[in-house]
Design a protein around this motif. Structure first.
Motif, PDB file in Angstrom:
ATOM      1  N   LEU A  36       6.488   7.239  -1.849  1.00 46.50           N
ATOM      2  CA  LEU A  36       6.039   7.591  -3.431  1.00 46.50           C
ATOM      3  C   LEU A  36       6.713   6.365  -4.090  1.00 46.50           C
ATOM      4  CD1 LEU A  36       5.427   9.922  -5.189  1.00 46.50           C
ATOM      5  CD2 LEU A  36       7.749  10.328  -5.674  1.00 46.50           C
ATOM      6  N   LEU A  37       5.553   5.980  -5.006  1.00 50.02           N
ATOM      7  CA  LEU A  37       5.919   4.638  -5.771  1.00 50.02           C
ATOM      8  C   LEU A  37       5.759   5.086  -7.287  1.00 50.02           C
ATOM      9  CD1 LEU A  37       3.163   2.502  -3.841  1.00 50.02           C
ATOM     10  CD2 LEU A  37       5.761   2.914  -3.421  1.00 50.02           C
TER      11      LEU A  37
ATOM     12  N   ALA B 148      15.764   1.514   4.207  1.00 46.01           N
ATOM     13  CA  ALA B 148      17.259   1.974   4.107  1.00 46.01           C
ATOM     14  C   ALA B 148      17.958   1.702   5.281  1.00 46.01           C
ATOM     15  CB  ALA B 148      17.222   3.314   3.878  1.00 46.01           C
ATOM     16  N   PRO B 149      18.853   0.746   5.395  1.00 44.81           N
ATOM     17  CA  PRO B 149      19.634   0.149   6.678  1.00 44.81           C
ATOM     18  C   PRO B 149      20.174   1.411   7.276  1.00 44.81           C
ATOM     19  CG  PRO B 149      20.854  -0.282   4.623  1.00 44.81           C
ATOM     20  CD  PRO B 149      19.600   0.064   4.057  1.00 44.81           C
ATOM     21  N   GLY B 150      19.877   1.204   8.664  1.00 48.38           N
ATOM     22  CA  GLY B 150      20.651   2.145   9.546  1.00 48.38           C
ATOM     23  C   GLY B 150      19.750   3.527   9.622  1.00 48.38           C
ATOM     24  N   ARG B 151      18.641   3.465   9.088  1.00 50.57           N
ATOM     25  CA  ARG B 151      17.894   4.766   9.033  1.00 50.57           C
ATOM     26  C   ARG B 151      16.471   4.557   9.258  1.00 50.57           C
ATOM     27  NH1 ARG B 151      20.628   8.699   5.757  1.00 50.57           N
ATOM     28  NH2 ARG B 151      18.444  10.054   5.951  1.00 50.57           N
ATOM     29  N   SER B 152      15.588   5.641  10.072  1.00 48.78           N
ATOM     30  CA  SER B 152      14.417   5.392  10.318  1.00 48.78           C
ATOM     31  C   SER B 152      13.822   5.795   9.132  1.00 48.78           C
ATOM     32  CB  SER B 152      14.230   6.490  11.489  1.00 48.78           C
ATOM     33  OG  SER B 152      14.465   7.793  10.940  1.00 48.78           O
ATOM     34  N   GLY B 153      12.472   5.704   9.292  1.00 45.54           N
ATOM     35  CA  GLY B 153      11.477   6.161   7.781  1.00 45.54           C
ATOM     36  C   GLY B 153      10.830   4.833   7.218  1.00 45.54           C
ATOM     37  N   LEU B 154      10.682   4.824   6.055  1.00 45.33           N
ATOM     38  CA  LEU B 154       9.863   3.814   5.404  1.00 45.33           C
ATOM     39  C   LEU B 154      10.466   2.546   5.771  1.00 45.33           C
ATOM     40  CD1 LEU B 154       7.880   3.866   3.335  1.00 45.33           C
ATOM     41  CD2 LEU B 154       9.448   3.282   1.336  1.00 45.33           C
TER      42      LEU B 154
ATOM     43  N   SER C 292       3.585   9.352   7.741  1.00 41.50           N
ATOM     44  CA  SER C 292       2.318   9.779   7.121  1.00 41.50           C
ATOM     45  C   SER C 292       1.429   8.839   7.506  1.00 41.50           C
ATOM     46  CB  SER C 292       2.391   9.714   5.469  1.00 41.50           C
ATOM     47  OG  SER C 292       2.698   8.445   5.028  1.00 41.50           O
ATOM     48  N   GLY C 293       1.913   7.576   8.087  1.00 40.02           N
ATOM     49  CA  GLY C 293       0.896   6.627   8.517  1.00 40.02           C
ATOM     50  C   GLY C 293       0.351   5.900   7.342  1.00 40.02           C
ATOM     51  N   ALA C 294       0.935   5.963   6.045  1.00 40.28           N
ATOM     52  CA  ALA C 294       0.509   5.413   5.011  1.00 40.28           C
ATOM     53  C   ALA C 294       1.030   4.066   4.659  1.00 40.28           C
ATOM     54  CB  ALA C 294       0.682   6.286   3.825  1.00 40.28           C
ATOM     55  N   THR C 295       0.346   3.153   4.259  1.00 41.42           N
ATOM     56  CA  THR C 295       0.838   1.634   3.829  1.00 41.42           C
ATOM     57  C   THR C 295       0.303   1.186   2.649  1.00 41.42           C
ATOM     58  OG1 THR C 295       0.390   0.984   6.356  1.00 41.42           O
ATOM     59  CG2 THR C 295       0.708  -0.516   4.761  1.00 41.42           C
TER      60      THR C 295
ATOM     61  N   ASP D  82      -4.711 -15.448   5.359  1.00 44.08           N
ATOM     62  CA  ASP D  82      -5.412 -14.837   6.199  1.00 44.08           C
ATOM     63  C   ASP D  82      -4.636 -13.541   6.354  1.00 44.08           C
ATOM     64  OD1 ASP D  82      -7.539 -16.494   6.257  1.00 44.08           O
ATOM     65  OD2 ASP D  82      -6.980 -17.221   8.163  1.00 44.08           O
ATOM     66  N   ARG D  83      -3.152 -13.739   6.522  1.00 46.48           N
ATOM     67  CA  ARG D  83      -2.151 -12.593   6.769  1.00 46.48           C
ATOM     68  C   ARG D  83      -2.326 -11.453   5.758  1.00 46.48           C
ATOM     69  NH1 ARG D  83       4.128 -12.904   7.743  1.00 46.48           N
ATOM     70  NH2 ARG D  83       4.474 -10.630   8.360  1.00 46.48           N
ATOM     71  N   LEU D  84      -2.477 -12.116   4.391  1.00 53.02           N
ATOM     72  CA  LEU D  84      -2.560 -11.129   3.496  1.00 53.02           C
ATOM     73  C   LEU D  84      -3.731 -10.376   3.582  1.00 53.02           C
ATOM     74  CD1 LEU D  84      -1.283  -9.901   0.700  1.00 53.02           C
ATOM     75  CD2 LEU D  84      -2.857 -11.580  -0.634  1.00 53.02           C
ATOM     76  N   GLN D  85      -4.871 -10.893   3.756  1.00 55.59           N
ATOM     77  CA  GLN D  85      -6.228 -10.296   3.939  1.00 55.59           C
ATOM     78  C   GLN D  85      -6.142  -9.264   4.935  1.00 55.59           C
ATOM     79  OE1 GLN D  85      -8.898 -10.325   2.077  1.00 55.59           O
ATOM     80  NE2 GLN D  85     -10.076  -8.980   3.454  1.00 55.59           N
ATOM     81  N   GLN D  86      -5.455  -9.534   6.286  1.00 52.99           N
ATOM     82  CA  GLN D  86      -5.392  -8.480   6.984  1.00 52.99           C
ATOM     83  C   GLN D  86      -4.521  -7.396   6.662  1.00 52.99           C
ATOM     84  OE1 GLN D  86      -3.653 -10.111  10.792  1.00 52.99           O
ATOM     85  NE2 GLN D  86      -3.407  -7.971  11.708  1.00 52.99           N
ATOM     86  N   ALA D  87      -3.423  -7.711   5.985  1.00 56.71           N
ATOM     87  CA  ALA D  87      -2.591  -6.448   5.494  1.00 56.71           C
ATOM     88  C   ALA D  87      -3.396  -5.532   4.592  1.00 56.71           C
ATOM     89  CB  ALA D  87      -1.224  -7.087   4.850  1.00 56.71           C
ATOM     90  N   ALA D  88      -4.213  -6.284   3.486  1.00 57.59           N
ATOM     91  CA  ALA D  88      -4.862  -5.521   2.667  1.00 57.59           C
ATOM     92  C   ALA D  88      -6.028  -4.614   3.205  1.00 57.59           C
ATOM     93  CB  ALA D  88      -5.599  -6.574   1.753  1.00 57.59           C
ATOM     94  N   ALA D  89      -6.402  -5.106   4.477  1.00 55.21           N
ATOM     95  CA  ALA D  89      -7.502  -4.555   5.211  1.00 55.21           C
ATOM     96  C   ALA D  89      -7.027  -3.286   5.781  1.00 55.21           C
ATOM     97  CB  ALA D  89      -8.253  -5.313   5.882  1.00 55.21           C
ATOM     98  N   GLU D  90      -5.687  -3.284   6.154  1.00 53.00           N
ATOM     99  CA  GLU D  90      -5.249  -2.033   6.732  1.00 53.00           C
ATOM    100  C   GLU D  90      -4.372  -1.153   5.935  1.00 53.00           C
ATOM    101  OE1 GLU D  90      -2.496  -4.121   9.212  1.00 53.00           O
ATOM    102  OE2 GLU D  90      -3.944  -4.782  10.870  1.00 53.00           O
ATOM    103  N   ALA D  91      -4.205  -1.410   4.625  1.00 49.84           N
ATOM    104  CA  ALA D  91      -3.455  -0.621   3.629  1.00 49.84           C
ATOM    105  C   ALA D  91      -4.457   0.400   3.173  1.00 49.84           C
ATOM    106  CB  ALA D  91      -3.032  -1.557   2.586  1.00 49.84           C
ATOM    107  N   ASP D  92      -3.495   1.475   2.620  1.00 53.27           N
ATOM    108  CA  ASP D  92      -4.045   2.427   1.792  1.00 53.27           C
ATOM    109  C   ASP D  92      -4.032   2.407   0.305  1.00 53.27           C
ATOM    110  OD1 ASP D  92      -4.392   4.653   4.170  1.00 53.27           O
ATOM    111  OD2 ASP D  92      -2.509   3.909   4.354  1.00 53.27           O
ATOM    112  N   CYS D  93      -3.297   1.470  -0.151  1.00 55.46           N
ATOM    113  CA  CYS D  93      -2.956   1.102  -1.440  1.00 55.46           C
ATOM    114  C   CYS D  93      -2.789  -0.298  -1.562  1.00 55.46           C
ATOM    115  CB  CYS D  93      -1.900   2.143  -2.325  1.00 55.46           C
ATOM    116  SG  CYS D  93      -1.891   1.715  -3.956  1.00 55.46           S
ATOM    117  N   VAL D  94      -3.472  -1.119  -2.505  1.00 55.88           N
ATOM    118  CA  VAL D  94      -3.183  -2.327  -2.603  1.00 55.88           C
ATOM    119  C   VAL D  94      -2.813  -2.592  -4.308  1.00 55.88           C
ATOM    120  CG1 VAL D  94      -4.141  -4.570  -2.532  1.00 55.88           C
ATOM    121  CG2 VAL D  94      -4.468  -3.085  -0.770  1.00 55.88           C
ATOM    122  N   ILE D  95      -1.806  -3.007  -4.767  1.00 54.39           N
ATOM    123  CA  ILE D  95      -1.328  -3.604  -5.803  1.00 54.39           C
ATOM    124  C   ILE D  95      -1.236  -4.972  -6.007  1.00 54.39           C
ATOM    125  CG2 ILE D  95       0.150  -2.864  -7.886  1.00 54.39           C
ATOM    126  CD1 ILE D  95       0.559  -0.373  -6.382  1.00 54.39           C
ATOM    127  N   VAL D  96      -2.061  -5.516  -6.954  1.00 50.39           N
ATOM    128  CA  VAL D  96      -2.032  -6.997  -6.802  1.00 50.39           C
ATOM    129  C   VAL D  96      -2.050  -7.588  -8.136  1.00 50.39           C
ATOM    130  CG1 VAL D  96      -3.042  -7.025  -4.377  1.00 50.39           C
ATOM    131  CG2 VAL D  96      -4.572  -7.267  -6.462  1.00 50.39           C
TER     132      VAL D  96
END
Length: 299
Positions: free
Chosen positions: A2-3, A146-152, A187-190, A202-216
């Motif tokens: 959640l953002l 969050a350090p020491g925890r799984s999740g996001l 959820s698998g969301a990025t 290029d690395r940003l382009q790859q991340a953007a192509a794999e994301a569900d939401c892109v805020i730039v």
């Protein structure tokens, strides 16, 4: 995941205190057009929040969202820490505003941390008030937010070596400005958050192509905007911001993505600060939105 969009303006906010441009004048006449400095709050699995970029508006931004209010204990806050995308003043001045905390955790790339500690002496200034702890933002791979925890999970993608003016002579490093990649294993969301873009590697382009939401970065509509409006002798790209429209613009890049795409970090000269501007329809035809203060995004 959640953002919460806490703000969507570039440095100075909208209206800017010493500016009478149409964007600022319009915001003074209509409070609905006001925008606080660009920032985002990210919820962790345990219900706590990290704030991305500590702007001069951070106190009001926290007060404006009930999810970020303290309680039930007298000094119990759900704000777990800060994440910085760069060392610019409009993204870091708010750190001092949190001096009432018992401790402040800051996640940042190494050059950003060094600029704040060695150039602004932020650690020395705040030491009598609160304890600051630092975590390095991973450039390769990801680690739990969050350090020491799984999740996001969070990782940083270096996008440019643009330094703030107060560190103009600092060593070169491509992590002076980073984009944040947030991944939710449940959820698998990025989500990708990049409020300042001087380049599109290029690395940003790859991340953007794999994301569900892109805020730039949507600071300037076109490259000539700063010169045309008289705020600078440099172009948008010369100021370290890829424009929305034009040969070097980001709109066409975003239009080719399958993700939900939004612009943030709008300068007061950008026509997009006017909800009635025709540029909104132009972006809508490409499937692109303009983020607004108070927006809730669940990728």
């Amino acid at each position: 995941m959640l953002l919460l969009v806490l703000g969507t303006a570039a440095g100075g906010g909208i209206p800017q205190w010493n500016c009478a441009c149409p964007g600022c004048s319009g915001a003074r006449a209509d409070p609905r057009r006001r925008r606080r400095h660009a920032s985002l709050a990210v919820r962790t699995d345990d219900g706590r929040w990290y704030i991305v970029n500590a702007t001069p508006d951070i106190g009001d931004q926290i007060e404006g969202r009930p999810e970020l209010h303290p309680g039930p204990g007298a000094r119990q806050t759900p704000v777990a820490g800060l994440v910085l995308t760069d060392a610019e003043l409009d993204h870091t001045l708010g750190i001092a505003r949190l001096r009432e905390a018992d401790s402040v955790e800051v996640i940042a790339a190494a050059p950003v941390r060094e600029a704040l500690l060695d150039r602004l002496h932020l650690g020395d200034v705040l030491a009598p008030y609160t304890a600051m702890t630092w975590r390095e933002l991973p450039r390769h791979g990801a680690e739990p937010l969050a350090p020491g925890r799984s999740g996001l999970q969070i990782s940083g993608i270096p996008v440019s070596g643009k330094r703030p003016r107060y560190a103009a002579d600092a060593p070169d490093d491509d992590a002076w400005v980073v984009a944040l990649r947030l991944y939710d294993p449940a959820s698998g969301a990025t989500a990708l958050y990049a409020p300042a873009l001087a380049a599109w590697p290029d690395r940003l382009q790859q991340a953007a192509a794999e994301a569900d939401c892109v805020i730039v970065d949507g600071t300037f509509w076109d490259d000539e905007e700063p010169r045309r409006t008289g705020i600078s002798e440099r172009t948008a790209t010369g100021m370290g911001h890829l424009p929305v429209e034009g040969p070097d613009g980001t709109a066409e890049r975003l239009a080719g993505l399958s993700a939900r795409c939004l612009y943030t970090h709008l300068n007061n000269t950008n026509p997009l600060v006017d909800p009635a501007a025709p540029q909104h329809k132009q972006l809508a035809r490409l499937g692109i939105e303009v983020a607004y203060d108070g927006m809730v995004i669940e990728p």
